[in-house]
Design an enzyme around this catalytic site. Structure first.
Site, PDB file in Angstrom:
ATOM      1  N   LYS A  53       0.815  -1.153   0.060  1.00  8.62           N
ATOM      2  CA  LYS A  53      -0.014  -0.014  -0.032  1.00  8.62           C
ATOM      3  C   LYS A  53       0.840   1.165  -0.071  1.00  8.62           C
ATOM      4  CE  LYS A  53       0.779   1.651   4.472  1.00  8.62           C
ATOM      5  NZ  LYS A  53       1.737   2.892   4.772  1.00  8.62           N
ATOM      6  N   PRO A  68       9.467  -4.326  -0.047  1.00  3.60           N
ATOM      7  CA  PRO A  68      10.688  -4.192   0.978  1.00  3.60           C
ATOM      8  C   PRO A  68      10.005  -4.200   2.435  1.00  3.60           C
ATOM      9  CG  PRO A  68      10.623  -2.081  -1.024  1.00  3.60           C
ATOM     10  CD  PRO A  68       9.382  -3.311  -1.133  1.00  3.60           C
ATOM     11  N   VAL A  69      11.069  -4.452   3.259  1.00  7.22           N
ATOM     12  CA  VAL A  69      10.793  -4.360   4.583  1.00  7.22           C
ATOM     13  C   VAL A  69      10.918  -3.182   5.393  1.00  7.22           C
ATOM     14  CG1 VAL A  69      11.262  -5.618   6.809  1.00  7.22           C
ATOM     15  CG2 VAL A  69      11.478  -6.621   4.612  1.00  7.22           C
ATOM     16  N   ALA A  70      10.143  -2.780   6.465  1.00  8.39           N
ATOM     17  CA  ALA A  70      10.017  -1.541   7.206  1.00  8.39           C
ATOM     18  C   ALA A  70       9.883  -0.411   6.148  1.00  8.39           C
ATOM     19  CB  ALA A  70      11.048  -1.526   8.096  1.00  8.39           C
ATOM     20  N   GLY A  71       9.254  -0.282   5.021  1.00  3.96           N
ATOM     21  CA  GLY A  71       9.518   0.479   4.047  1.00  3.96           C
ATOM     22  C   GLY A  71       8.496   1.667   4.072  1.00  3.96           C
ATOM     23  N   GLY A 114       4.135  -4.085   4.128  1.00  6.23           N
ATOM     24  CA  GLY A 114       4.632  -5.349   3.494  1.00  6.23           C
ATOM     25  C   GLY A 114       4.229  -6.326   4.677  1.00  6.23           C
ATOM     26  N   GLY A 115       4.627  -6.214   6.080  1.00  8.00           N
ATOM     27  CA  GLY A 115       4.411  -7.179   7.134  1.00  8.00           C
ATOM     28  C   GLY A 115       2.842  -7.164   7.127  1.00  8.00           C
ATOM     29  N   SER A 116       2.264  -5.991   7.004  1.00 10.60           N
ATOM     30  CA  SER A 116       0.659  -6.376   7.326  1.00 10.60           C
ATOM     31  C   SER A 116       0.156  -6.959   5.834  1.00 10.60           C
ATOM     32  CB  SER A 116       0.199  -4.807   7.132  1.00 10.60           C
ATOM     33  OG  SER A 116       0.664  -4.141   8.164  1.00 10.60           O
ATOM     34  N   ALA A 117       0.680  -6.958   4.849  1.00  8.57           N
ATOM     35  CA  ALA A 117       0.399  -7.813   3.616  1.00  8.57           C
ATOM     36  C   ALA A 117       0.290  -8.986   3.814  1.00  8.57           C
ATOM     37  CB  ALA A 117       1.154  -7.229   2.374  1.00  8.57           C
ATOM     38  N   ASP A 159      -2.412  -1.324   9.891  1.00  5.21           N
ATOM     39  CA  ASP A 159      -2.687  -1.310   8.325  1.00  5.21           C
ATOM     40  C   ASP A 159      -3.144  -2.799   7.950  1.00  5.21           C
ATOM     41  OD1 ASP A 159      -1.463   1.089   7.913  1.00  5.21           O
ATOM     42  OD2 ASP A 159       0.421   0.536   7.745  1.00  5.21           O
TER      43      ASP A 159
HETATM   44  O1  C5P Z   1      -0.421  -0.853  14.349  1.00  3.15           O
HETATM   45  P1  C5P Z   1       1.106  -1.050  14.073  1.00  3.15           P
HETATM   46  O2  C5P Z   1       1.327  -2.316  14.978  1.00  3.15           O
HETATM   47  O3  C5P Z   1       1.520  -0.963  12.708  1.00  3.15           O
HETATM   48  O4  C5P Z   1       1.530   0.288  14.827  1.00  3.15           O
HETATM   49  C1  C5P Z   1       3.064   0.199  15.089  1.00  3.15           C
HETATM   50  C2  C5P Z   1       3.361   1.341  16.069  1.00  3.15           C
HETATM   51  O5  C5P Z   1       3.122   2.598  15.201  1.00  3.15           O
HETATM   52  C3  C5P Z   1       2.305   1.543  17.162  1.00  3.15           C
HETATM   53  O6  C5P Z   1       2.801   0.903  18.387  1.00  3.15           O
HETATM   54  C4  C5P Z   1       2.506   3.347  17.294  1.00  3.15           C
HETATM   55  O7  C5P Z   1       3.461   3.568  18.018  1.00  3.15           O
HETATM   56  C5  C5P Z   1       2.416   3.675  15.982  1.00  3.15           C
HETATM   57  N1  C5P Z   1       1.355   4.062  15.337  1.00  3.15           N
HETATM   58  C6  C5P Z   1       0.642   5.147  15.883  1.00  3.15           C
HETATM   59  N2  C5P Z   1      -0.506   5.567  15.479  1.00  3.15           N
HETATM   60  C7  C5P Z   1      -1.125   4.936  14.424  1.00  3.15           C
HETATM   61  C8  C5P Z   1      -0.357   3.628  13.903  1.00  3.15           C
HETATM   62  C9  C5P Z   1       0.688   3.352  14.409  1.00  3.15           C
HETATM   63  O8  C5P Z   1       1.107   5.792  16.675  1.00  3.15           O
HETATM   64  N3  C5P Z   1      -2.515   5.371  13.821  1.00  3.15           N
END
Ligand code: C5P
Length: 318
Positions: A8, A93-96, A100-103, A135
């Site tokens: 995405k 790509p990872v952490a990009g 990708g991890g959510s996908a 995501d």
């Molecule tokens: O939801 P996810 O595990 O991907 O979020 C990872 C981190 O990103 C959360 O722990 C938070 O620190 C940050 N985050 C946020 N607000 C969001 C989505 C993610 O602060 N709407």
């Protein structure tokens, strides 16, 4: 059972203040694009994850992998053992900033739902998805959608024409919580940041009453007006991402120089996306961006894309 799950991008990512639960309220316009991971689930004695593809560095293959956690969460809901071999072929790509991890997690949910013959409603799968990450629900849905809450509340948006994007990949990743944290720090240091951002960028929406996806972007999507869409690209996480990785500014400047209709950091970065006029321009733009020092790969892709479930081994259509 195999599922191709798209990356995405965020055309707009408007971020509100830090909430007591550690998340931020956002208003975002997600679009899934044609850069895919493939998740294959097959029966096994117990849960096992294997990896292939160009983007496996830093990806865990134990129970901490988000896709493995998705299998466990779905198995619990279905009252069965998570006895599955999950193979992740990773092109995203990872952490990009491309989710990708959510996908992979969304792909694991779809693949296991089919493999186990659960036939869960999309809303049930979306509940499990939301418990895994902000995501993941969008990764399950694909297409184009407005996301609110922490990104998990979705409203699909219909789009009249395909958009041609270039996904410009940077070396290494950026941690999502670190980028959100840097935004909080910058806002605390300069409370008028959003005002300054609005002054610096015509695309920065007025967020005085909370995060927002501007109606003018939704209108442009409805009308298929790529020029107007390009002018509306905006990401509140771009300032902290550039603060952490200043070299990304050269990629965005190059995209502008190469005639992109707009360019923006995707999600928490460091991937940047640029909107091209058409497919041929996207190829040219990708070739130009590959020459940029901060850009390690550039993919011409189209959006919107959708997840695609195929029985394992069957020929896969695009
Ligand atoms: O939801 P996810 O595990 O991907 O979020 C990872 C981190 O990103 C959360 O722990 C938070 O620190 C940050 N985050 C946020 N607000 C969001 C989505 C993610 O602060 N709407």
């Amino acid at each position: 059972m195999s599922v191709r799950v798209p990356a995405k991008i965020n055309l707009v990512l408007s971020v509100g203040p830090l909430r007591p639960d550690g998340f931020h309220d956002v208003a975002t316009l997600f679009q899934a694009v044609s850069l895919y991971d493939e998740v294959t689930a097959s029966p096994a004695a117990d849960l096992r994850v294997t990896l292939s593809g160009p983007h496996t560095a830093g990806v865990t293959s134990d129970a901490s992998n988000l896709a493995a956690r998705a299998v466990v969460a779905l198995a619990r809901r279905a009252g069965r053992e998570p006895a599955v071999h999950l193979h992740l072929d990773k092109l995203i790509p990872v952490a990009g900033g491309l989710a990708g991890g959510s996908a992979d997690a969304a792909g694991a949910l779809l693949a296991c739902d089919r493999l186990w013959g659960l036939g869960l409603a999309r809303s049930d799968l979306a509940d499990v998805a939301a418990s895994l990450g902000s995501d993941v629900p969008f990764a399950l849905l694909g297409g184009t959608a407005v996301g609110t809450g922490r990104g998990e509340r979705l409203r699909p948006v219909s789009v009249v024409r395909e958009l041609h994007w270039v996904v410009a990949v940077a070396a290494g990743g950026l941690s999502t919580p670190v980028v959100f944290g840097r935004l909080d720090d910058l806002r605390a240091a300069a409370p008028d940041t959003s005002v300054a951002a609005r002054a610096a960028s015509t695309a920065a929406p007025d967020t005085s009453s909370g995060p927002v996806v501007p109606q003018v972007l939704l209108d442009a999507l409805r009308d298929g007006d790529a020029t107007a869409i390009g002018a509306q690209l905006h990401n509140d996480l771009q300032v902290p991402a550039l603060d952490l990785r200043p070299e990304l500014a050269t990629t965005l400047a190059a995209a502008r120089r190469l005639g992109a209709l707009g360019g923006v950091v995707s999600g928490s970065g460091p991937t940047c996306v640029a909107l091209a006029r058409d497919a041929a321009h996207a190829d040219d733009l990708a070739a130009g961006l590959r020459r940029e020092p901060a850009c390690v790969a550039a993919h011409a892709v189209v959006g919107p894309a959708a997840p695609l479930v195929t029985p394992d081994g069957a020929p896969r259509s695009a």
